[in-house]
Write an enzyme that holds these catalytic residues in place. Structure first.
Site: not given
Ligand code: AMP
Length: 283
Positions: A32, A35, A37
């Protein structure tokens, strides 16, 4: 871009890339994509020769009452976004291959896994460190990219890499935000328009903390009081925790003497949002 589901197939494909002398960058996600990610993906594309992105909603990091089933998923859209950026491999493993019925091994990063996010979400970090180690073993990346948004996760994974002598280098990149300050999160889509408006209280409370520290305040208790006031100013927000902690040990600090992490978690109904800032020594 090649989309690969099988663990063995990905391992073989990456062996080929490595045999050609390519460096491998890895961005683990639960999909999902937004920006935030994509900023990690772009960094990997820039810094390494071959970028692997995984999309896997990891069941072991969700508590029994958490939103595993409801977690937003749109693999087709994710795949399009990654293809457009020029990603080499999209890895979307099958949960049954990742966790067969006789799966028995888990990674625990003691102490760091039990505080703050860990206290509110028992078992969460055990699931995170286990899946990330599995993914590291499958992909064997040179560099893996994580977001500052999940600060405790990044600190804990760095410790795991150190403690278990993994060869991967971890890079942590800044939190990407909406214009009004709200940190991007896959869970933001659940917010009602009213909750979405109120949700800026997380970043507003962190801004308030930054201002106080810049004007010389060093007492954590006063900073936390001020942050709490900002959160309590929103009827729809219910504070889970505020943490002013040492960046390495995650232990609470009373007096801000050196770099600290200020983190918080807030509920909007049953949607839980987190945010944080790092205060460097110069602030
Ligand atoms: P997730 O899909 O929530 O497991 O996140 C995957 C990666 O994206 C993790 O390393 C998160 O810390 C990073 N991430 C999620 N949200 C953000 C954001 N707003 N800014 C930067 N990195 C993010």
């Amino acid at each position: 871009m090649k989309t690969i589901k099988g663990i063995k197939r990905l391992k073989t494909a990456l062996k080929d890339a490595r045999a050609q002398g390519k460096s491998v960058g890895f961005v683990p996600t639960m999909g999902y994509l937004h920006e935030g990610h994509l900023s990690l993906v772009k960094a990997s594309l820039k810094k390494t020769d071959c970028t692997v992105v995984s999309v896997f909603v990891n069941p072991t990091q969700f508590g029994p009452k958490e939103d595993f089933k409801k977690y937003p998923r749109d693999l087709e859209r994710d795949s399009q976004l990654l293809e457009n950026l020029g990603v080499d491999f999209l890895f979307c493993p099958d949960p049954v291959e990742m966790y067969p019925a006789d799966f028995k091994t888990y990674v625990e990063v003691e102490e760091l896994q039990d505080v703050w996010e860990g206290r509110s979400r028992p078992g969460h970090f055990r699931g995170v460190s286990t899946v990330v180690l599995k993914l590291f073993n499958i992909v064997q990346p040179d560099v893996a990219f994580f977001g500052q948004k999940d600060a405790q996760q990044a600190i804990l994974l760095k410790k795991m890499v150190d403690d278990l002598n993994l060869s991967v280098r971890i890079e942590v990149l800044p939190t990407v935000r909406e214009e009004d300050g709200l940190a991007l999160s896959s869970r933001n889509v659940y917010l009602t328009p009213e909750q979405r408006k109120a949700a800026t209280c997380l970043s507003r409370s962190l801004d308030e903390a930054t201002q106080m520290i810049r004007s010389g305040e060093r007492r954590s208790a006063l900073i936390m009081d001020q942050m709490r006031e900002v959160i309590e100013g929103e009827d729809l927000a219910k504070l889970d925790y505020i943490a002013v902690v040492d960046m390495d040990s995650l232990e609470a600090v009373n007096e801000i003497k050196r770099g600290v992490l200020i983190a918080l978690a807030v509920f909007f109904g049953n949607i839980r949002l987190i945010d944080n800032i790092m205060i460097s020594e110069e602030e």
